[in-house]
Design an enzyme around this catalytic site. Structure first.
Site, PDB file in Angstrom:
ATOM      1  N   ASP A  29      48.493  31.356  44.369  1.00 43.82           N
ATOM      2  CA  ASP A  29      47.262  32.073  44.022  1.00 43.82           C
ATOM      3  C   ASP A  29      46.594  31.457  42.792  1.00 43.82           C
ATOM      4  O   ASP A  29      47.253  30.843  41.953  1.00 43.82           O
ATOM      5  CB  ASP A  29      47.612  33.552  43.776  1.00 43.82           C
ATOM      6  CG  ASP A  29      46.381  34.445  43.857  1.00 43.82           C
ATOM      7  OD1 ASP A  29      45.358  34.012  44.410  1.00 43.82           O
ATOM      8  OD2 ASP A  29      46.458  35.588  43.345  1.00 43.82           O
ATOM      9  N   ASN A  77      42.847  37.333  54.281  1.00 37.49           N
ATOM     10  CA  ASN A  77      41.883  36.342  53.770  1.00 37.49           C
ATOM     11  C   ASN A  77      40.705  36.115  54.727  1.00 37.49           C
ATOM     12  O   ASN A  77      39.695  35.530  54.332  1.00 37.49           O
ATOM     13  CB  ASN A  77      42.575  35.007  53.454  1.00 37.49           C
ATOM     14  CG  ASN A  77      43.492  35.063  52.246  1.00 37.49           C
ATOM     15  OD1 ASN A  77      44.516  34.390  52.187  1.00 37.49           O
ATOM     16  ND2 ASN A  77      43.135  35.860  51.242  1.00 37.49           N
TER      17      ASN A  77
HETATM   18  C1  IPE Z   1      47.568  35.946  48.337  1.00 39.52           C
HETATM   19  O1  IPE Z   1      46.484  35.701  47.512  1.00 39.52           O
HETATM   20  C2  IPE Z   1      47.413  35.145  49.600  1.00 39.52           C
HETATM   21  C3  IPE Z   1      47.603  33.694  49.452  1.00 39.52           C
HETATM   22  C4  IPE Z   1      47.940  33.083  48.356  1.00 39.52           C
HETATM   23  C5  IPE Z   1      47.413  32.935  50.636  1.00 39.52           C
HETATM   24  P1  IPE Z   1      45.201  36.652  47.530  1.00 39.52           P
HETATM   25  O2  IPE Z   1      44.297  36.149  46.488  1.00 39.52           O
HETATM   26  O3  IPE Z   1      44.667  36.761  48.900  1.00 39.52           O
HETATM   27  O4  IPE Z   1      45.842  38.065  47.126  1.00 39.52           O
HETATM   28  P2  IPE Z   1      45.163  39.359  46.533  1.00 39.52           P
HETATM   29  O5  IPE Z   1      43.910  39.602  47.326  1.00 39.52           O
HETATM   30  O6  IPE Z   1      44.858  39.072  45.108  1.00 39.52           O
HETATM   31  O7  IPE Z   1      46.195  40.423  46.685  1.00 39.52           O
HETATM   32  C1  IPE Z   2      44.743  31.416  46.596  1.00 47.12           C
HETATM   33  O1  IPE Z   2      43.715  31.276  45.699  1.00 47.12           O
HETATM   34  C2  IPE Z   2      44.494  30.700  47.876  1.00 47.12           C
HETATM   35  C3  IPE Z   2      44.168  31.578  49.004  1.00 47.12           C
HETATM   36  C4  IPE Z   2      44.224  32.882  49.000  1.00 47.12           C
HETATM   37  C5  IPE Z   2      43.783  30.940  50.216  1.00 47.12           C
HETATM   38  P1  IPE Z   2      42.536  32.323  45.608  1.00 47.12           P
HETATM   39  O2  IPE Z   2      41.397  31.820  46.418  1.00 47.12           O
HETATM   40  O3  IPE Z   2      42.981  33.698  45.961  1.00 47.12           O
HETATM   41  O4  IPE Z   2      42.180  32.212  44.077  1.00 47.12           O
HETATM   42  P2  IPE Z   2      41.766  33.397  43.106  1.00 47.12           P
HETATM   43  O5  IPE Z   2      42.836  34.446  43.184  1.00 47.12           O
HETATM   44  O6  IPE Z   2      40.454  33.917  43.589  1.00 47.12           O
HETATM   45  O7  IPE Z   2      41.691  32.759  41.774  1.00 47.12           O
HETATM   46 MG    MG Z   3      43.726  35.220  44.860  1.00 52.04          MG
END
Ligand code: IPE
Ligand code: IPE
Ligand code: MG
Length: 249
Positions: A29, A77
């Site tokens: 993340d 996602n």
């Molecule tokens: C968790 O990250 C999913 C992945 C890293 C693929 P998210 O960014 O989707 O999680 P939330 O929404 O903060 O819980």
């Molecule tokens: C994690 O990074 C990757 C995926 C969920 C695909 P994020 O896109 O959730 O990054 P933040 O949490 O917005 O910084």
């Molecule tokens: Mg995230």
């Protein structure tokens, strides 16, 4: 002991660890915030995130991890803007195209955890090809959780168990586990979350019941070998009791 890094800098090797987790899961993340803080679009953060898989995989092999599950795209996602979702799909396709041979030559066995349904057909084919192409490799298993959701996984397993006519009274946890996407893989010992949050976000909710949990504020694109070592070191300080009594001092 010293080792030569790819850019020819001399790095100190880390002291050896008493216990190395067999299976590590990483919730990768923080790509979006990494990009935004640099005034870049989120896609660039995701690209940097994909580029970071290789060094972390190499470090995992070096430290002796045997299974690395990376959470790359959750079923939740899909709720992101369409451009971001298609960017993430494209990045996986490109990575599989450009990196498959190298992964294979390095003995990496690729697995997928998640639903193939919903992913575009071309990408589905690429995923299935990568799994088949690398299935005999045994240096490390790279299990890619893509279009993965823990609740969906439990539902998919339950549906198949019912279809197979398994007798409810003889259904055991072991049998149930064999119906999960992670069939044949031991449960994760350590779950690492980058990006500073302390939640599972629907990741390995059945399998991680006794995993040690580690969260770091470091954004995924910045999570490196030293950060991985820090997590493994912290893991070594944990007393895993599995519901039993503490080890004798
Ligand atoms: C968790 O990250 C999913 C992945 C890293 C693929 P998210 O960014 O989707 O999680 P939330 O929404 O903060 O819980
Ligand atoms: C994690 O990074 C990757 C995926 C969920 C695909 P994020 O896109 O959730 O990054 P933040 O949490 O917005 O910084
Ligand atoms: Mg995230």
């Amino acid at each position: 002991m010293i080792r030569q890094s790819p850019d020819n800098q001399i790095e100190d090797a880390f002291p050896s660890l008493a216990r190395v987790p067999y299976h590590v899961g990483i919730i990768m993340d923080g790509n979006g915030r990494w990009a935004t803080e640099r005034g870049l679009i989120r896609y660039i953060g995701h690209r940097a995130g994909v580029d970071n898989i290789r060094p972390v995989l190499e470090a995992s092999v070096e430290f002796g991890i045997k299974v690395l599950t990376i959470y790359a795209f959750s079923t939740e996602n899909w709720s992101r803007p369409i451009e971001e979702v298609s960017g993430l799909m494209r990045l996986l396709g490109t990575a599989l195209r450009n990196r498959l041979q190298e992964l294979h030559e390095n003995g990496v066995q690729i697995r997928h955890s998640g639903r193939l349904t919903g992913i575009n057909e071309e990408l589905q084919k690429q995923i299935l090809h990568a799994i088949d192409y690398t299935k005999h490799n045994d240096t490390i298993i790279l299990n890619v959780a893509f279009n993965y959701g823990g609740r969906g996984e439990i539902l998919d397993a339950t549906r198949q168990i019912i279809k197979d006519g398994i007798d409810p009274d003889s259904l055991s946890e072991e049998t149930f586990s064999r119906y999960l996407y992670t069939e044949g893989l031991p449960d994760p010992d350590l779950i690492i979350r980058t990006g500073g949050d302390w939640r599972m976000s629907n990741f390995l909710i059945w399998q991680a019941v006794y995993a040690e949990y580690y969260s770091t504020p470091t954004y995924w694109p910045n999570f490196d070998r030293a950060e991985l070592f820090k997590a493994l070191n912290e893991y070594n300080r944990r007393d895993r009791r599995f519901g039993g009594v503490p080890d004798a001092e």
